[in-house]
Design an enzyme around this catalytic site. Structure first.
Site, PDB file in Angstrom:
ATOM      1  N   ARG A  64      -9.658  11.334 -11.912  1.00  0.00           N
ATOM      2  CA  ARG A  64      -9.061  11.303 -10.559  1.00  0.00           C
ATOM      3  C   ARG A  64      -8.625   9.900 -10.163  1.00  0.00           C
ATOM      4  NH1 ARG A  64     -13.496  12.647  -6.992  1.00  0.00           N
ATOM      5  NH2 ARG A  64     -11.925  12.540  -5.348  1.00  0.00           N
ATOM      6  N   LYS A  65      -8.872   8.935 -11.041  1.00  0.00           N
ATOM      7  CA  LYS A  65      -8.591   7.541 -10.709  1.00  0.00           C
ATOM      8  C   LYS A  65      -7.197   7.139 -11.220  1.00  0.00           C
ATOM      9  CE  LYS A  65     -12.620   6.199 -12.571  1.00  0.00           C
ATOM     10  NZ  LYS A  65     -13.795   5.355 -12.934  1.00  0.00           N
ATOM     11  N   ASP A 116       0.847  -1.207   0.000  1.00  0.00           N
ATOM     12  CA  ASP A 116       0.000   0.000   0.000  1.00  0.00           C
ATOM     13  C   ASP A 116       0.881   1.255   0.000  1.00  0.00           C
ATOM     14  OD1 ASP A 116      -2.412   1.475   2.290  1.00  0.00           O
ATOM     15  OD2 ASP A 116      -2.363   1.491   0.101  1.00  0.00           O
TER      16      ASP A 116
HETATM   17  C1  LIG Z   1       7.979  11.804  -5.338  1.00  0.00           C
HETATM   18  C2  LIG Z   1       7.255  10.610  -4.736  1.00  0.00           C
HETATM   19  C3  LIG Z   1       6.478  11.008  -3.535  1.00  0.00           C
HETATM   20  C4  LIG Z   1       6.698  10.039  -2.459  1.00  0.00           C
HETATM   21  C5  LIG Z   1       6.266  10.578  -1.150  1.00  0.00           C
HETATM   22  C6  LIG Z   1       6.461   9.483  -0.175  1.00  0.00           C
HETATM   23  C7  LIG Z   1       6.362   9.976   1.191  1.00  0.00           C
HETATM   24  C8  LIG Z   1       4.978   9.769   1.758  1.00  0.00           C
HETATM   25  C9  LIG Z   1       5.117   9.063   3.041  1.00  0.00           C
HETATM   26  C10 LIG Z   1       4.285   8.194   3.399  1.00  0.00           C
HETATM   27  C11 LIG Z   1       3.030   7.914   2.644  1.00  0.00           C
HETATM   28  C12 LIG Z   1       3.203   6.638   1.879  1.00  0.00           C
HETATM   29  C13 LIG Z   1       1.976   6.445   1.042  1.00  0.00           C
HETATM   30  C14 LIG Z   1       0.835   6.044   1.939  1.00  0.00           C
HETATM   31  C15 LIG Z   1      -0.399   5.824   1.129  1.00  0.00           C
HETATM   32  C16 LIG Z   1      -1.388   5.202   2.036  1.00  0.00           C
HETATM   33  C17 LIG Z   1      -2.742   5.359   1.472  1.00  0.00           C
HETATM   34  C18 LIG Z   1      -3.748   4.909   2.447  1.00  0.00           C
HETATM   35  O1  LIG Z   1      -3.528   4.020   3.220  1.00  0.00           O
HETATM   36  S1  LIG Z   1      -5.207   5.753   2.454  1.00  0.00           S
HETATM   37  C19 LIG Z   1      -6.092   5.012   3.758  1.00  0.00           C
HETATM   38  C20 LIG Z   1      -7.092   3.974   3.260  1.00  0.00           C
HETATM   39  N1  LIG Z   1      -8.067   4.562   2.347  1.00  0.00           N
HETATM   40  C21 LIG Z   1      -9.122   5.277   2.842  1.00  0.00           C
HETATM   41  O2  LIG Z   1      -9.319   5.411   4.044  1.00  0.00           O
HETATM   42  C22 LIG Z   1     -10.022   5.904   1.805  1.00  0.00           C
HETATM   43  C23 LIG Z   1     -11.475   5.880   2.253  1.00  0.00           C
HETATM   44  N2  LIG Z   1     -12.302   6.262   1.081  1.00  0.00           N
HETATM   45  C24 LIG Z   1     -12.467   7.564   0.788  1.00  0.00           C
HETATM   46  O3  LIG Z   1     -12.031   8.458   1.485  1.00  0.00           O
HETATM   47  C25 LIG Z   1     -13.233   7.840  -0.468  1.00  0.00           C
HETATM   48  O4  LIG Z   1     -13.995   6.734  -0.864  1.00  0.00           O
HETATM   49  C26 LIG Z   1     -12.282   8.228  -1.642  1.00  0.00           C
HETATM   50  C27 LIG Z   1     -11.492   9.462  -1.267  1.00  0.00           C
HETATM   51  C28 LIG Z   1     -11.352   7.057  -1.944  1.00  0.00           C
HETATM   52  C29 LIG Z   1     -13.141   8.499  -2.870  1.00  0.00           C
HETATM   53  O5  LIG Z   1     -14.123   9.381  -2.484  1.00  0.00           O
HETATM   54  P1  LIG Z   1     -14.465  10.698  -3.361  1.00  0.00           P
HETATM   55  O6  LIG Z   1     -15.736  11.205  -2.855  1.00  0.00           O
HETATM   56  O7  LIG Z   1     -13.290  11.598  -3.428  1.00  0.00           O
HETATM   57  O8  LIG Z   1     -14.618  10.147  -4.844  1.00  0.00           O
HETATM   58  P2  LIG Z   1     -15.872   9.311  -5.447  1.00  0.00           P
HETATM   59  O9  LIG Z   1     -16.711  10.253  -6.225  1.00  0.00           O
HETATM   60  O10 LIG Z   1     -16.513   8.472  -4.409  1.00  0.00           O
HETATM   61  O11 LIG Z   1     -15.092   8.304  -6.435  1.00  0.00           O
HETATM   62  C30 LIG Z   1     -14.380   8.859  -7.556  1.00  0.00           C
HETATM   63  C31 LIG Z   1     -14.376   7.798  -8.630  1.00  0.00           C
HETATM   64  O12 LIG Z   1     -13.680   6.624  -8.142  1.00  0.00           O
HETATM   65  C32 LIG Z   1     -14.564   5.512  -8.168  1.00  0.00           C
HETATM   66  N3  LIG Z   1     -14.305   4.702  -6.992  1.00  0.00           N
HETATM   67  C33 LIG Z   1     -14.191   5.132  -5.704  1.00  0.00           C
HETATM   68  N4  LIG Z   1     -13.917   4.090  -4.885  1.00  0.00           N
HETATM   69  C34 LIG Z   1     -13.875   2.970  -5.674  1.00  0.00           C
HETATM   70  C35 LIG Z   1     -13.605   1.604  -5.435  1.00  0.00           C
HETATM   71  N5  LIG Z   1     -13.381   1.144  -4.191  1.00  0.00           N
HETATM   72  N6  LIG Z   1     -13.637   0.736  -6.488  1.00  0.00           N
HETATM   73  C36 LIG Z   1     -13.866   1.210  -7.733  1.00  0.00           C
HETATM   74  N7  LIG Z   1     -14.126   2.491  -8.053  1.00  0.00           N
HETATM   75  C37 LIG Z   1     -14.121   3.359  -7.015  1.00  0.00           C
HETATM   76  C38 LIG Z   1     -15.961   6.088  -8.154  1.00  0.00           C
HETATM   77  O13 LIG Z   1     -16.862   5.170  -8.717  1.00  0.00           O
HETATM   78  C39 LIG Z   1     -15.797   7.322  -8.992  1.00  0.00           C
HETATM   79  O14 LIG Z   1     -15.725   6.921 -10.307  1.00  0.00           O
HETATM   80  P3  LIG Z   1     -16.429   7.846 -11.515  1.00  0.00           P
HETATM   81  O15 LIG Z   1     -15.740   9.197 -11.374  1.00  0.00           O
HETATM   82  O16 LIG Z   1     -17.885   7.928 -11.107  1.00  0.00           O
HETATM   83  O17 LIG Z   1     -16.151   7.105 -12.752  1.00  0.00           O
END
Ligand SMILES: CCCCCCCC/C=C\CCCCCCCC(=O)SCCNC(=O)CCNC(=O)[C@H](O)C(C)(C)COP(=O)(O)OP(=O)(O)OC[C@H]1O[C@@H](n2cnc3c(N)ncnc32)[C@H](O)[C@@H]1OP(=O)(O)O
Length: 237
Positions: A197-198, A152
């Site tokens: 956004r996906k 992840d």
């Molecule tokens: C230079 C390199 C940089 C490196 C930097 C590194 C340093 C960084 C250091 C350290 C970080 C390391 C990285 C860590 C990363 C960890 C990430 C996690 O663990 S995140 C925690 C777990 N995830 C949640 O808790 C999300 C909970 N869910 C939500 O908040 C929402 O559902 C969210 C934000 C995911 C989507 O919500 P909406 O309201 O923004 O968007 P909507 O309209 O619902 O969906 C947009 C599109 O996506 C589809 N969609 C959404 N969820 C889907 C799903 N589960 N399956 C399929 N489609 C889905 C929808 O059908 C829609 O598609 P259509 O636009 O209609 O075509």
């Protein structure tokens, strides 16, 4: 460029030396800059420490050498997520007693020992991962949740590079072969496509010699939509 399938040959020089071998050939002292973080900056944990095995050190040296060619870049790693966002930590934000999950086990070598390298042109992040003894699931093997965590985070770092603030919407993992504690694996992730956004990504977890495929995953990350209210979206500050 380092292709997942070609991981083996590129790294053919590094065998699966046992720790006994490592004892017979003590690890050479690391150059000072290779061991310490930049003064005045938070501690960078993505640097060799005494718990890294010979395989981990060899692999690190190979990737570090590839950064010299400009294709790969080592990603620094801090124990607080804010320290990864330039300037964020300095913006007088109230200090929070939080830890990045992967860096929440302080002792060296018993938790997540890892370092990530970014290949911008291939939209790829490769993570060198050595699971420690506190990540045990089945006796002697890494817990499936710890494998999911490193996947992840590796895939997440890849998505962040392409789309900025993202969250995991879906993560699907097939586990093919258990990962022995203390072994070294390559977590090789890449962006497959972006639709609005996906962000769709995939990832393989392989042994250093490329001979064992431990796991493979696909993921969907969603770019956080600044216009949506924070209530709807977990704030990912
Ligand atoms: C230079 C390199 C940089 C490196 C930097 C590194 C340093 C960084 C250091 C350290 C970080 C390391 C990285 C860590 C990363 C960890 C990430 C996690 O663990 S995140 C925690 C777990 N995830 C949640 O808790 C999300 C909970 N869910 C939500 O908040 C929402 O559902 C969210 C934000 C995911 C989507 O919500 P909406 O309201 O923004 O968007 P909507 O309209 O619902 O969906 C947009 C599109 O996506 C589809 N969609 C959404 N969820 C889907 C799903 N589960 N399956 C399929 N489609 C889905 C929808 O059908 C829609 O598609 P259509 O636009 O209609 O075509």
């Amino acid at each position: 460029p380092l292709r997942s399938a070609a991981v083996g040959p590129l790294l053919s020089g590094s065998s699966g030396r046992s720790r006994r071998d490592a004892a017979a050939h003590p690890v050479p002292p690391r150059s000072p800059q290779a061991l310490c973080s930049q003064p005045g900056r938070p501690k960078d944990y993505a640097l060799p420490n005494a718990s890294w095995s010979r395989d981990m050190l060899d692999l690190y040296d190979r990737f570090l050498a590839m950064t010299k060619e400009g294709l790969w870049k080592r990603i620094p790693s801090y124990n607080n997520v804010l320290d990864h966002i330039p300037g964020k930590a300095l913006r007088g934000l109230p200090s929070r007693d939080t830890r990045l999950f992967l860096r929440s086990i302080e002792a060296e070598g018993v938790g997540f020992e890892y370092v990530m390298f970014l290949n911008s042109s291939e939209k790829r992040v490769v993570c060198l991962f050595q699971p420690g003894s506190y990540l045990e699931g089945h006796p002697g093997f890494a817990h499936g949740g710890s494998i999911a965590t490193i996947i992840d985070s590796t895939i997440g770092s890849c998505a962040i590079f392409v789309a900025g603030r993202v969250m995991t919407a879906n993560l699907s993992i097939n586990y093919m072969s258990p990962v022995p504690l203390g072994s070294v694996v390559l977590v090789d992730s890449k962006v497959d496509k972006v639709e609005g956004r996906k962000v769709f990504l995939s990832c393989k977890v392989q042994s250093v010699d490329g001979g064992t495929l431990h796991a493979e995953a696909t993921a969907l990350f969603i770019q956080l939509d600044a216009t949506k209210s924070q209530k709807q979206q977990a704030s990912c500050q």
